[in-house]
Structures are given as structure tokens and as C-alpha cells.
Design an enzyme around this catalytic site. Structure first.
Site, PDB file in Angstrom:
ATOM      1  N   ASP A  54      66.287 100.682  -1.938  1.00  0.00           N
ATOM      2  CA  ASP A  54      66.699 101.178  -0.626  1.00  0.00           C
ATOM      3  C   ASP A  54      68.209 101.132  -0.477  1.00  0.00           C
ATOM      4  OD1 ASP A  54      64.267 101.938   0.411  1.00  0.00           O
ATOM      5  OD2 ASP A  54      63.828  99.983   1.290  1.00  0.00           O
ATOM      6  N   TYR A 122      64.077  90.449 -10.107  1.00  0.00           N
ATOM      7  CA  TYR A 122      65.054  90.620  -9.042  1.00  0.00           C
ATOM      8  C   TYR A 122      65.839  89.332  -8.855  1.00  0.00           C
ATOM      9  CZ  TYR A 122      61.992  94.535  -7.948  1.00  0.00           C
ATOM     10  OH  TYR A 122      61.233  95.670  -8.013  1.00  0.00           O
TER      11      TYR A 122
END
Length: 359
Positions: A54, A122
């Protein structure tokens, strides 16, 4: 036709996210890369990504695949372009953007950057216990900065609550499209990192901490990583206890979870695959590989169900070697890009973690 795996890094603060938008095509990472390919070979191409990040989320090693057919002027099919030629040409067309293709690998025709991934990693970057103005220039848009220090021991204890297979209903966005909230977190840990810039380290900055929250799983729910990070920070601040975290996870009370951690601290660090997909094993990039003896082959069905389009377009182009590929990198039918350029900073130890559609 040759299918290539692209390893991509980019600064997410310059973009509205990975996914191409109809009205703002060149402000997305996908739009910029597809324009670079079109500039190279003169044809439209669809870049199929492993993880859609995003707005504001950075990537050190996102991955995607493309299909290329190399032909001569008469339309006869030629041997595939060497991967180094593809990388050089695309990077030449991406110089105006904070995006780079760090590696290109030939892969099997049935390889999918998204569905063949065995693990995604991540990292979320936190800077704590510092006077923000001393570090803002170098950390702006790259970490979540806060003045207070955090109780790292308590955060590490809370990490243990999340590891394993759980129903993460409380830790996903209301916009999450996944059919099942059950995911298996393989890794979640807090790392203390020494990362002070020269000239900024002094006796007055001894309380300055840089923390990396590292997590790995086959796949993630929308906003899962950022919600978990926000919860760990609340524990570190003394606003929640480990028992509170257990209660929220087991009762699935989304309203008890703190607000999302900011996007700018989130990085996509790595996407891993089995070696069998590569026509030539990466000689220097074994972090990309997830070897068979390290893979849990009993992956849950929900780990593999994501809902992005997995189609690719065949494209054609002609080149004879890397130099010719570079000469073709500015194709007469190319489109100009709109994003302002910025340098890609060096991020140590994978300061990464994605806030993305399947995060």
C-alpha cells in the site's frame, strides 16, 4: 516465451501503492515498471507481483514475474534475452524513479511469483527514546519515531502469543477479503539494532533505540502486520499486558486492538521460493530460495488463497545482447513517468515489513 522473476526494491513514500490505478497510472509501482518494460520492448506487459504493498510502504525485495518473447524484425523467434540484459534495460528506464530491479532470474513457464511463494518476510522499523528532531531528516518516511523508550522484554514476551496457527480476526482490517482469518505465523521477534548516523550519536542520544520487528509466514491478512506491531508497541509502553494480548487473540475483539502502526515503518523484506522453479540457481542470492528440507509441505489452504489477478500478457521484442538491450531501453513508443526521483537509502539488516493488501 521466457518467464523472468524480477526482484524489486522501491521507496513506497513516492507512490500510491503497488497496484496500477486507472486515473493515476504512473504514480503506482506497477505502473512505473510496466511503463519501463513498454519503453524497452514497445509492447504492453502485465507485471504479476507476489505482494501488493500500500501507499507509503517500502520494499527491499518484492518479487514479480513477466513473460517476454524475443523476435527479430521479420518476426522469427530468437533465443531469450539474458537476464542481465533485461535488468540493465529496465533499470535504465527507471532512473527517474525510486525503484530498481536488483535481480532478474529465468524461471519455469508455470512459475507464479505469487502462488509459488513459500514464505514472506516483513520487518517494521521503530526508533524510540530519542529527540525526534535530531533524527527526523534521515528517518522521515522510513521508521516510526517516538520519544519514549519501550520495554523490549515485555514486547518479546508478547511475540510468543502470536507465533503458531491462530484465528487472527482481531488483527485484520474490516476491508480484508481473505476467506479465512486463520493464519500461521512462523516467526515474530523484536531485534535491537545499532543504527545511529555518524554525527548524531552522542552522550545525549544514549537512550536512542532502533528496533526491528521481524515476522515471517506463508501469507498474511490485510493490515495484520501493522496491527500486530501496534499491539506490541502498546505492550512496550505499558498500556497493555501479555495477558491482554492473549485475551484479544482468543476472544477476537478487534475493538480492543490499538490503531494501525504508521505505514512508513513497514518494509517488505523478502519473498522466498523453492529452488526447483529456477532454471539457474542464484549463485549469490540464496536468501531468495526456500530449500525443500526447510519447507513445511503441509501448508494450509488459506495460506495459498490470495485474490489478485494472476494473468500475464505475452510481449515481444528484439535484442541480441546486453548492449543492444540498453540501446533499446528508450523505445520510440515509450511513455514518460511522473514520479519525482529520490535516492534509495541503504537499510541495514532488512528494515522491512509490508503494509500491503495481503499484509
Amino acid at each position: 516465451m521466457q518467464r523472468y522473476l524480477l526482484v524489486i526494491q522501491y521507496m513506497g513514500t513516492a507512490f500510491i501503492g503497488w497496484q496500477r490505478q486507472r486515473s493515476r497510472n504512473y504514480e503506482s509501482v506497477q505502473g512505473v515498471i510496466e511503463a519501463a518494460v513498454k519503453q524497452f520492448i514497445g509492447s504492453e506487459v502485465s507485471v504479476v507481483v507476489s505482494s501488493r504493498t500500500d501507499a507509503g510502504v517500502n520494499a527491499l525485495r518484492n518479487t514479480a514475474h513477466i513473460d517476454l518473447i524475443r523476435t527479430d524484425k521479420m518476426g522469427a523467434v530468437l533465443p531469450p534475452l539474458p537476464p542481465q540484459a533485461v535488468r540493465a534495460a529496465l533499470n535504465n528506464n527507471l532512473l527517474e524513479h525510486p525503484v530498481a530491479i536488483s535481480d532478474v532470474y529465468p524461471v519455469s513457464p508455470d512459475f507464479s511469483a505469487r502462488f509459488c511463494a513459500t514464505k514472506r518476510r516483513y520487518v517494521y522499523r521503530l526508533e524510540t527514546g530519542c529527540q525526534v528532531w535530531r533524527h527526523a531528516v534521515f528517518s522521515r518516511g522510513r521508521s516510526w519515531m517516538m520519544k519514549e523508550s519501550l520495554d523490549v522484554s515485555a514486547m518479546k514476551a508478547a511475540c510468543e502469543v502470536f507465533i503458531g496457527k491462530h484465528d487472527f480476526t482481531a488483527f485484520r482490517s474490516s476491508r480484508c477479503q481473505a476467506k479465512s482469518p486463520v493464519k500461521r505465523l512462523q516467526t515474530l521477534r523484536v531485534e535491537e539494532v545499532t543504527a545511529c548516523f555518524p554525527g548524531l550519536c552522542s552522550s545525549s542520544a544514549t537512550s536512542h533505540q532502533v528496533l526491528h520487528i521481524v515476522t515471517e509466514a506463508p501469507s498474511f491478512l490485510y493490515n495484520q502486520v501493522r496491527l500486530i506491531v501496534a499491539t506490541l508497541v502498546a505492550v512496550g509502553r505499558g498500556q497493555m499486558t501479555v495477558d491482554d494480548v492473549k485475551h484479544i487473540l482468543h476472544t477476537r475483539q478487534r475493538s480492543k486492538v490499538p490503531a494501525l502502526a504508521p505505514a512508513e515503518g513497514l518494509y517488505l523484506d523478502n519473498v522466498m521460493y523453492e529452488a526447483k522453479w529456477f532454471q539457474h540457481l542464484p549463485a549469490h542470492d540464496f536468501d531468495l530460495l526456500e530449500f525443500a528440507d526447510r519447507i513445511d509441505l503441509t501448508l494450509d489452504a488459506e495460506d495459498e488463497q490470495n485474490s489478485t489477478d494472476n494473468s500475464t500478457d505475452n510481449i515481444s521484442g528484439s535484442s541480441s545482447d546486453e548492449e543492444e538491450a540498453l540501446s533499446m531501453s528508450t523505445h520510440p513508443h515509450s511513455s514518460s513517468a511522473l514520479c519525482a526521483a529520490s535516492s534509495i537509502p541503504s537499510v541495514e539488516n532488512g528494515d522491512v515489513s509490508p503494509y500491503h493488501r495481503y499484509d
